[in-house]
Each structure stands twice: as C-alpha cells, then as structure tokens.
Motif scaffolding. Structure first.
Motif, PDB file in Angstrom:
ATOM      1  N   ILE A 105       0.800  -1.063  -0.040  1.00 27.24           N
ATOM      2  CA  ILE A 105      -0.064   0.111  -0.098  1.00 27.24           C
ATOM      3  C   ILE A 105       0.877   1.107  -0.018  1.00 27.24           C
ATOM      4  CG2 ILE A 105      -1.697   1.501   1.308  1.00 27.24           C
ATOM      5  CD1 ILE A 105      -3.097  -1.114   1.872  1.00 27.24           C
ATOM      6  N   ASP A 106       1.351   1.699  -1.186  1.00 29.37           N
ATOM      7  CA  ASP A 106       2.210   2.856  -1.337  1.00 29.37           C
ATOM      8  C   ASP A 106       1.895   3.993  -1.823  1.00 29.37           C
ATOM      9  OD1 ASP A 106       4.056   1.045  -0.233  1.00 29.37           O
ATOM     10  OD2 ASP A 106       4.841   0.210  -2.100  1.00 29.37           O
ATOM     11  N   VAL A 107       0.461   4.146  -2.298  1.00 27.59           N
ATOM     12  CA  VAL A 107       0.187   5.230  -3.081  1.00 27.59           C
ATOM     13  C   VAL A 107      -1.197   5.834  -2.552  1.00 27.59           C
ATOM     14  CG1 VAL A 107      -0.577   6.153  -5.328  1.00 27.59           C
ATOM     15  CG2 VAL A 107       1.210   4.096  -5.114  1.00 27.59           C
ATOM     16  N   PHE A 108      -1.193   7.133  -2.245  1.00 31.34           N
ATOM     17  CA  PHE A 108      -2.259   7.910  -1.518  1.00 31.34           C
ATOM     18  C   PHE A 108      -3.023   8.880  -2.176  1.00 31.34           C
ATOM     19  CE2 PHE A 108       0.869   5.591   1.096  1.00 31.34           C
ATOM     20  CZ  PHE A 108      -0.047   4.737   1.904  1.00 31.34           C
ATOM     21  N   PHE A 109      -4.449   8.894  -1.722  1.00 32.79           N
ATOM     22  CA  PHE A 109      -5.007  10.098  -2.235  1.00 32.79           C
ATOM     23  C   PHE A 109      -5.712  10.867  -0.988  1.00 32.79           C
ATOM     24  CE2 PHE A 109      -9.242  12.123  -3.449  1.00 32.79           C
ATOM     25  CZ  PHE A 109      -8.844  13.011  -4.478  1.00 32.79           C
ATOM     26  N   PHE A 110      -5.103  12.232  -1.091  1.00 26.95           N
ATOM     27  CA  PHE A 110      -5.515  12.963   0.316  1.00 26.95           C
ATOM     28  C   PHE A 110      -7.148  13.424   0.117  1.00 26.95           C
ATOM     29  CE2 PHE A 110      -1.001  13.106   0.418  1.00 26.95           C
ATOM     30  CZ  PHE A 110      -0.878  12.404   1.577  1.00 26.95           C
ATOM     31  N   THR A 111      -7.719  13.365   1.322  1.00 25.64           N
ATOM     32  CA  THR A 111      -9.117  13.866   1.401  1.00 25.64           C
ATOM     33  C   THR A 111      -9.202  14.770   2.798  1.00 25.64           C
ATOM     34  OG1 THR A 111      -9.935  12.217   2.790  1.00 25.64           O
ATOM     35  CG2 THR A 111      -9.822  11.718   0.438  1.00 25.64           C
ATOM     36  N   GLU A 116     -14.881  11.102   3.238  1.00 25.26           N
ATOM     37  CA  GLU A 116     -14.311  11.285   1.841  1.00 25.26           C
ATOM     38  C   GLU A 116     -13.220  10.319   1.667  1.00 25.26           C
ATOM     39  OE1 GLU A 116     -12.763  15.120   1.425  1.00 25.26           O
ATOM     40  OE2 GLU A 116     -14.798  16.063   1.295  1.00 25.26           O
ATOM     41  N   ALA A 117     -12.632   9.876   2.398  1.00 18.24           N
ATOM     42  CA  ALA A 117     -11.669   8.537   2.333  1.00 18.24           C
ATOM     43  C   ALA A 117     -12.309   7.487   1.688  1.00 18.24           C
ATOM     44  CB  ALA A 117     -10.755   8.347   3.286  1.00 18.24           C
ATOM     45  N   ASN A 118     -13.596   6.895   2.422  1.00 15.06           N
ATOM     46  CA  ASN A 118     -14.381   5.965   1.798  1.00 15.06           C
ATOM     47  C   ASN A 118     -15.067   6.144   0.683  1.00 15.06           C
ATOM     48  OD1 ASN A 118     -13.302   4.364   4.078  1.00 15.06           O
ATOM     49  ND2 ASN A 118     -14.991   5.240   5.517  1.00 15.06           N
ATOM     50  N   ALA A 275      -5.950  15.143  14.539  1.00 17.18           N
ATOM     51  CA  ALA A 275      -7.234  16.091  14.580  1.00 17.18           C
ATOM     52  C   ALA A 275      -6.689  17.838  14.541  1.00 17.18           C
ATOM     53  CB  ALA A 275      -8.323  15.813  15.193  1.00 17.18           C
ATOM     54  N   TYR A 276      -5.496  17.918  14.563  1.00 17.55           N
ATOM     55  CA  TYR A 276      -5.004  19.330  15.005  1.00 17.55           C
ATOM     56  C   TYR A 276      -5.618  20.282  13.391  1.00 17.55           C
ATOM     57  CZ  TYR A 276      -1.989  18.420  18.812  1.00 17.55           C
ATOM     58  OH  TYR A 276      -1.410  17.972  20.095  1.00 17.55           O
ATOM     59  N   ILE A 277      -5.703  19.432  12.530  1.00 14.30           N
ATOM     60  CA  ILE A 277      -6.446  19.896  11.114  1.00 14.30           C
ATOM     61  C   ILE A 277      -7.143  18.731  10.357  1.00 14.30           C
ATOM     62  CG2 ILE A 277      -4.466  20.123   9.656  1.00 14.30           C
ATOM     63  CD1 ILE A 277      -5.536  22.860   8.862  1.00 14.30           C
ATOM     64  N   GLN A 278      -7.981  18.981   9.914  1.00 18.94           N
ATOM     65  CA  GLN A 278      -8.694  17.786   9.118  1.00 18.94           C
ATOM     66  C   GLN A 278      -7.908  17.239   7.829  1.00 18.94           C
ATOM     67  OE1 GLN A 278      -9.478  21.082   9.297  1.00 18.94           O
ATOM     68  NE2 GLN A 278     -11.215  21.749   7.930  1.00 18.94           N
ATOM     69  N   LEU A 279      -7.697  16.063   7.919  1.00 15.64           N
ATOM     70  CA  LEU A 279      -6.988  15.198   6.625  1.00 15.64           C
ATOM     71  C   LEU A 279      -7.518  13.981   6.951  1.00 15.64           C
ATOM     72  CD1 LEU A 279      -4.733  15.224   4.458  1.00 15.64           C
ATOM     73  CD2 LEU A 279      -3.128  14.635   6.276  1.00 15.64           C
ATOM     74  N   GLY A 280      -7.638  13.202   5.662  1.00 16.49           N
ATOM     75  CA  GLY A 280      -7.831  11.904   5.560  1.00 16.49           C
ATOM     76  C   GLY A 280      -6.967  11.508   4.295  1.00 16.49           C
ATOM     77  N   ALA A 281      -6.998   9.996   4.282  1.00 16.72           N
ATOM     78  CA  ALA A 281      -6.519   9.375   2.820  1.00 16.72           C
ATOM     79  C   ALA A 281      -6.887   8.040   2.747  1.00 16.72           C
ATOM     80  CB  ALA A 281      -4.793   9.534   3.088  1.00 16.72           C
ATOM     81  N   VAL A 282      -6.976   7.745   1.362  1.00 10.30           N
ATOM     82  CA  VAL A 282      -7.208   6.466   0.765  1.00 10.30           C
ATOM     83  C   VAL A 282      -5.891   5.971   0.159  1.00 10.30           C
ATOM     84  CG1 VAL A 282      -8.321   7.422  -1.079  1.00 10.30           C
ATOM     85  CG2 VAL A 282      -8.557   5.006  -0.338  1.00 10.30           C
TER      86      VAL A 282
END
Ligand SMILES: Cc1ncc(COP(=O)(O)O)c(C=O)c1O
Length: 438
Positions: A105-111, A116-118, A275-282
């Motif tokens: 699992i080496d490649v990420f899309f940031f949300t 949004e990640a889901n 949670a210091y700022i919003q960020l997600g990833a898939v």
C-alpha cells in the motif's frame, strides 16, 4: 475582544450552529477554551481528563508544541497550493505513509476526512473491478456522506435512504447477551452471502479491522485472515477502514497489522494529524495505483493534498516516532486491560470489557443471569444517563453510548493519569451496580 464565558459560547453556538446527529433542543455541549496533553478546560477553568481523545482522534494529546510550530511554519511559507501542484509536504507525507502502511500500500489520495476517504475508496474499487456492489457490516460506521453513510450499518444510516448497491452482513459479535461467533462460523456465513449476492457483482468488502463506535470489536483470530482469503478467492477488494483504529490507537501503526493481513485499500484520517487539522487519505496497493496510469482517477477535491494538513500529518507522525507512542500505547494498553479486568471483577453491572492498545470499552448489564444490557440497542436508560452525568460532574470526558462507554485516552497519557480516570469510573459504577438484579 473579551473572551466569552462558557454560557455565552453554548448559547450562541446553539442559536447559530447545528450540532451533529442530535435533536438540537437536547444538546448540552461542554464549552471548551483550551487543552493540553490529556486534559481540556472550560473558560471558567473546570478541568476534564479526556478519556476519548475527543472523537478518538487526538492521539498524540492536545496542543503539542512541535505540531503547532510545524503548522505555523508551513502557514508562513505556503498555506495552500491547488491539488494539481506538487508540494514538499504532499511529497513527504505520501512517501512516509508508504513506509508505514502494510505491504505494498504505497500510493495515497488525500481527502478532508474519513468519509471522503471511504467515498473515494468505493470509486476506486468500482473503477478497478468494474463491479458495483459494496459489502459492509451492520455494526459499522464509515462516515456521513452519501456513499459512506450507505455503507454504514449502524442506526446513523437509518436517517437517510441508502444508495443502491450496498449490502450489509452480520458481524461476528451479536451484542453483550449473545456474544461472539467463532471466526469459522462468521466466515461461513459471509461466504454464503457472497454466493447469494453473486461474487462477480461485488467490488469490495469494507470493514473496520477493530470496530470503533460500535463497541471496540476485536475480531476473533482468523476472522480477518479469512476475510482476506475469501476476498482474494472471489476477486473482491478488501477495504479496511482505519479511520479510528489507525495511527497507534491499538498499539500498532494500523490495527490490521495485529493479524498480518495486507488489504487492497486502506482508509485513514483522525489520528493522522491528531485532528489538529482535518485530513484523510485512501491508500491503495501498487497494482491498483498502476490501473490509473492510463485511466483518469475518478475523484477530486479543492483541498486535496492541502499543504497545511500534510505538514500537520508529517509533524504528528514525527512526534509519534520521537516519543515512541505506538509502543507506549501497547505498554499503557496492558495496564488499561488490567484496570478494565479489575472493573469487571469488582462491579456486578460490568457485563464485559474489551480493549486492544488504548482502544477500550465497558459494556454494562442489568441482570447477571440474562445479561440484559443496561440500555437497549440504539437507546438509553436512566442509569446510563446518570453515568454520563457523573463522569461530567467529576471531570472525566468520554462517550457513553447505549449500554457502553469508552476508554480511549490519548496515547501519550501517563500511568498516573490513566489511574486517575479509572478511579473516577470505579466510583461512577456503584450507582449502576445498584440496578443489577440478583
Ligand atoms: C471507522 C470510521 N470511518 C469513517 C469515519 C468518518 O470520518 P469523518 O468523520 O472524518 O468523515 C469515522 C468517524 O468517526 C470512523 O470512525
């Protein structure tokens, strides 16, 4: 500007803002002015020990100056660049996550967060497999946006019509009265659903490796390995939702690591920046990423790969490494498991306890013979309401839900702070103990 009092904060927030998942007339928010480490304070100085890391997300503890500084430094140089640009925080965080995530699992899309990640995980799975259905579990939460709430199996999903194409399966856990299936029983049932739905129509199975808000469900050994095998055999992508269980919460970087399983897609958020700022990833395995080399990626967001959020993520991970917080969660988690076991031994109202790392839950029952829960599924009871009020009065913050409450402190919590929280819990449980039938 004169700072507001707690009452003013509550009154104006209630007048002009909506609180989530609640009838607005019944919300009773705690006014919060500042926070540090494992504590937060009201404007009037009442102190709370944060036994839920807010929303199971402030994993490194509150207001760590190292992350605050990294964010301030990033803001001063480049607060934002659009998602078609390459930036240093984006580049470094992608590479760092590739190092931390299991297998290839080496490649990420940031949300912007977990929902949004889901959403993007489903888009990726559907594009890659050419199939439409998504399997998910009933005792799950995957977010509040259209597809994420459709995958969500818990009652939050009842409030809106689910999109077509989502199929729910039962969990290996059936509540405090009925308890657990074995891994084999649960997998047999899952395979039957897959057969009945048609394996060639199912794009993916999404699951929380250790279920979060639906009760810290640590699966029986063999379950996740079995899900991996079933998915592989039927060409179904395995999506693990690590939004709550990731970033050290369970004593491993990701919960799935406890079972040495490599999923096809992994989603994350919350602890990634504490949670210091919003960020997600898939995150996807290399083979799935390769699919998008000559086909357009089917998603976009104005705040994708946000510089400030990526800088916060990098700084959070650096703090976790510097302070050894994953290992610390494992060690403090052993103490927490002992403290939970003590509660179960000392209080007749404790039906069961579960924990892994610093991810814990206490389920209350009102009858030792029938094991009837202290509050019904999706409901509450005077005893559970009073328990929540006791915690609040005595400065312990945690989530009380249905017949259970959580013990999910920041991973940085000290032994003394952990014991302080359990001492309050110990006192709080004497009232529900009185409600237990013989
Ligand atoms: C397991 C899991 N998935 C997804 C989400 C949704 O994340 P967000 O609220 O950041 O959109 C949550 C939030 O609690 C979660 O616990």
């Amino acid at each position: 500007m004169t700072p507001m009092t707690g009452d003013e904060m509550v009154a104006l927030s209630k007048k002009h803002t909506l609180f989530e998942w609640s009838a607005q007339g019944s919300v009773d928010p705690i006014p919060v002015a500042r926070a540090a480490g494992a504590y937060f304070w009201t404007p009037e100085g009442k102190r709370f020990l944060d036994f839920n890391s807010q929303l199971m997300c402030v994993n490194i503890g509150h207001a760590d100056p190292r992350v605050v500084k990294a964010m301030a430094d990033q803001l001063a140089v480049l607060p934002y660049a659009n998602p078609f640009m390459a930036t240093e925080p984006r580049a470094r965080l992608g590479a760092k996550l590739a190092e931390l995530a299991p297998g290839d699992i080496d490649v990420f899309f940031f949300t912007n967060g977990g929902s949004e990640a889901n959403e993007n995980a489903f888009k990726i799975a559907r594009a890659y497999t050419g199939r439409q259905k998504i399997l998910a579990r009933y005792r799950s939460y995957h977010g509040a946006t259209a597809a994420a709430i459709s995958a969500t199996g818990d009652p939050r999903g009842w409030s809106q019509a689910r999109l077509p194409g989502f199929v729910h399966v039962l969990d290996p856990y059936h509540g405090v009265q009925r308890g657990w299936d074995t891994a084999d029983q649960s997998l047999e049932y899952l395979e039957e659903v897959i057969q009945l739905e048609g394996p060639s129509t199912i794009a993916a199975f999404i699951l929380e490796p250790v279920t979060g808000t639906n009760g810290i469900l640590v699966p029986p050994d063999g379950y996740l390995q079995g899900v991996r095998e079933l998915c592989t055999r039927h060409g179904i992508l395995m999506i693990v939702d690590e939004v709550m269980s990731g970033f050290g919460r369970t004593g491993e970087w990701f919960a799935i690591n406890h079972w040495n399983v490599v999923p096809d897609i992994m989603t994350m958020a919350k602890g990634m920046t504490s949670a210091y700022i919003q960020l997600g990833a898939v995150g996807v395995r290399q083979g799935i990423a390769d699919y998008f080399r000559d086909k357009p990626f089917p998603g976009g967001l104005t705040y994708n790969s946000h510089t400030l959020a990526c800088a916060a993520g990098l700084a959070t991970i650096a703090v976790m490494e510097e302070d050894g917080l994953v290992e610390r969660a494992k060690q403090t988690g052993r103490l927490m498991a002992d403290l939970l076991t003590e509660l179960a031994a000392n209080h007749p109202c404790v039906g069961t306890v579960r924990s892994i790392g610093l991810f814990g839950v206490v389920e209350l029952i009102r009858d030792r013979a029938t094991r009837a829960p202290m509050a019904p599924f999706n409901g509450t009871s005077p005893e559970m309401t009073a328990l929540g009020a006791f915690f609040r009065e005595h400065g312990l913050y945690t989530f009380v839900r249905w017949n259970y409450f959580f013990t999910n402190p920041p991973l940085s919590i000290t032994e003394a702070e952990l014991r302080e929280g359990f001492a309050i819990i110990d006192r709080a449980l004497s009232a529900p103990d009185q409600a237990v039938g013989a």
